[in-house]
Write an enzyme that holds these catalytic residues in place. Structure first.
Site, PDB file in Angstrom:
ATOM      1  N   TRP A   1     -66.539 -30.008 -25.760  1.00 10.83           N
ATOM      2  CA  TRP A   1     -65.541 -30.978 -26.194  1.00 10.83           C
ATOM      3  C   TRP A   1     -64.985 -31.774 -25.032  1.00 10.83           C
ATOM      4  O   TRP A   1     -64.781 -32.990 -25.150  1.00 10.83           O
ATOM      5  CB  TRP A   1     -64.444 -30.286 -26.993  1.00 10.83           C
ATOM      6  CG  TRP A   1     -64.986 -29.766 -28.297  1.00 10.83           C
ATOM      7  CD1 TRP A   1     -65.111 -28.466 -28.672  1.00 10.83           C
ATOM      8  CD2 TRP A   1     -65.544 -30.541 -29.361  1.00 10.83           C
ATOM      9  NE1 TRP A   1     -65.700 -28.383 -29.906  1.00 10.83           N
ATOM     10  CE2 TRP A   1     -65.985 -29.638 -30.360  1.00 10.83           C
ATOM     11  CE3 TRP A   1     -65.720 -31.905 -29.574  1.00 10.83           C
ATOM     12  CZ2 TRP A   1     -66.576 -30.061 -31.549  1.00 10.83           C
ATOM     13  CZ3 TRP A   1     -66.320 -32.340 -30.756  1.00 10.83           C
ATOM     14  CH2 TRP A   1     -66.733 -31.419 -31.734  1.00 10.83           C
TER      15      TRP A   1
ATOM     16  N   ASP B   1     -56.302 -31.761 -25.150  1.00 12.23           N
ATOM     17  CA  ASP B   1     -56.895 -31.632 -26.476  1.00 12.23           C
ATOM     18  C   ASP B   1     -56.622 -30.208 -26.963  1.00 12.23           C
ATOM     19  O   ASP B   1     -57.364 -29.279 -26.653  1.00 12.23           O
ATOM     20  CB  ASP B   1     -58.399 -31.916 -26.412  1.00 12.23           C
ATOM     21  CG  ASP B   1     -59.089 -31.701 -27.759  1.00 12.23           C
ATOM     22  OD1 ASP B   1     -58.417 -31.331 -28.739  1.00 12.23           O
ATOM     23  OD2 ASP B   1     -60.320 -31.905 -27.818  1.00 12.23           O
TER      24      ASP B   1
ATOM     25  N   LYS C   1     -58.104 -26.785 -37.771  1.00 12.04           N
ATOM     26  CA  LYS C   1     -58.240 -25.451 -37.197  1.00 12.04           C
ATOM     27  C   LYS C   1     -56.951 -24.653 -37.360  1.00 12.04           C
ATOM     28  O   LYS C   1     -56.930 -23.611 -37.998  1.00 12.04           O
ATOM     29  CB  LYS C   1     -58.640 -25.549 -35.724  1.00 12.04           C
ATOM     30  CG  LYS C   1     -59.957 -26.308 -35.525  1.00 12.04           C
ATOM     31  CD  LYS C   1     -60.296 -26.500 -34.056  1.00 12.04           C
ATOM     32  CE  LYS C   1     -61.507 -27.413 -33.877  1.00 12.04           C
ATOM     33  NZ  LYS C   1     -62.743 -26.824 -34.404  1.00 12.04           N
TER      34      LYS C   1
END
Length: 360
Positions: A102, A172, A196
């Protein structure tokens, strides 16, 4: 109702209590004769839902008054572009820490807008750790420093918040937001995809310091301008109303669990039990440095990868779903977000012990 234990990395498990309340309110929200998803986003009813969701999030994370909370579309991946568009503010360089897939994607996207300085990378050890503060080769003239506190795929988590001095820190937090207490004032901007630890897919929460708003890269689309979103209470266009509503229910549920502090204690117990079992059993292994093991995403391998398919088939039969590792990594991964109960982790450990006994 026969609920399984869902270990998916995202879209992830939602609290059963939240789903039951949403189900009860689905067709007739609070006696209005229609669903919340059918209401105008500008109605006083939905504005009330939106404002409560924001206030509950502010309460949970102790967000200072000089930060805006935005509820945006596009997921975290859109933020890979929106961050440089909004935060370069006339500069041409930004610092990035590379600890997995990511953060690598964020780096790739940022290169379209600026010179990216990778101040540290753990690619050399196959992304099985996070760099220490001493390893960060920070540029004091960078527009910002970006990192991923928890890498969902590799199960790597920073055990500290990087000190970037006067340079804004961007994070993030998609897979670890609301899992433990953090000091928001240490960040210039935090973003997190909802699917999530917040709610269903289709929503991204952005927490941004006010002084970073309003100086975007030339040509930035209106919808990508944080100040436009802030000035319009995240309703410049029609927002993902049902995802926003469900996120609000999750925030209220978290308060009932003792807030972020209460969840942190539960999350530590879950992760400690699972890692302790893996470490004590030669049949399973976790490759991540112990001080960087994620509390949210636990990857593990079997002693014989030829048994992977059997493990997944049998685990599904036992009501333990979505344990396959990411396609580029392989092995297994148990995502044990806030909504995964301790009973789910205990059931997983019991299954793993039995499987190792039968196949080891």
């Amino acid at each position: 109702m026969n609920r399984i234990f869902n270990f998916c990395a995202g879209p992830a498990a939602l609290p059963t209590a939240v789903l039951e309340r949403a189900g009860a309110e689905l067709a007739d929200w609070h006696g209005k004769g229609m669903s919340i998803m059918e209401m105008s986003h500008r109605s006083k009813e939905f504005v009330g839902v939106a404002e409560k969701a924001e206030q509950d999030l502010r309460d949970l994370m102790l967000i200072p008054d000089n930060y805006k909370v935005l509820f945006m579309q596009g997921g975290a991946s859109s933020q890979f572009a929106m961050v440089p568009m909004n935060l370069l503010r006339g500069k041409s360089t930004a610092d990035y820490i590379n600890t997995g897939q990511w953060s690598s994607k964020a780096i790739k996207e940022a290169k379209s807008f600026c010179t990216v300085n990778v101040v540290a990378s753990t690619e050399g050890n196959n992304f099985t750790s996070a760099p220490s503060q001493a390893e960060l080769k920070l540029n004091p003239d960078a527009a910002y420093v970006h990192y991923t506190p928890n890498e969902t795929i590799g199960g790597v988590e920073f055990d500290y918040i990087p000190d970037t001095g006067d340079v804004p820190l961007v994070a993030d937090y998609s897979s670890s937001i609301l899992s433990e207490k953090i000091d928001v004032s240490k960040f210039g901007l935090i973003y997190a995809g909802a699917q999530k630890n917040i709610g269903p897919a289709g929503l991204c929460v952005v927490i941004v310091r006010e002084d970073l708003l309003g100086d975007v890269v030339a040509g930035t689309p209106t919808m990508f301008d944080y100040k436009v979103a802030a000035d319009n209470a995240s309703m410049y266009n029609t927002p993902p109303t049902y995802s926003w509503y469900l996120a609000g229910l999750v925030f209220a549920w978290l308060k009932e669990q003792g807030g972020v502090e209460g969840m942190a204690e539960i999350n530590k117990r879950k992760a400690d039990r699972l890692y302790s079992f893996i470490d004590a059993n030669d049949f399973y292994a976790n490759p991540v440095a112990k001080n960087n093991r994620s509390r949210m995403n636990v990857p593990f391998t079997l002693a014989d990868d030829a048994l992977d398919t059997v493990f997944l088939e049998e685990s599904e039969q036992a009501g333990l779903m979505n344990l396959a590792g990411y396609r580029s990594v392989g092995g297994m991964r148990a995502s044990i977000y806030n909504a995964v109960p301790e009973e789910g982790v205990d059931a997983l450990i019991a299954f793993m012990a039995d499987f190792a006994k039968r196949h080891g």
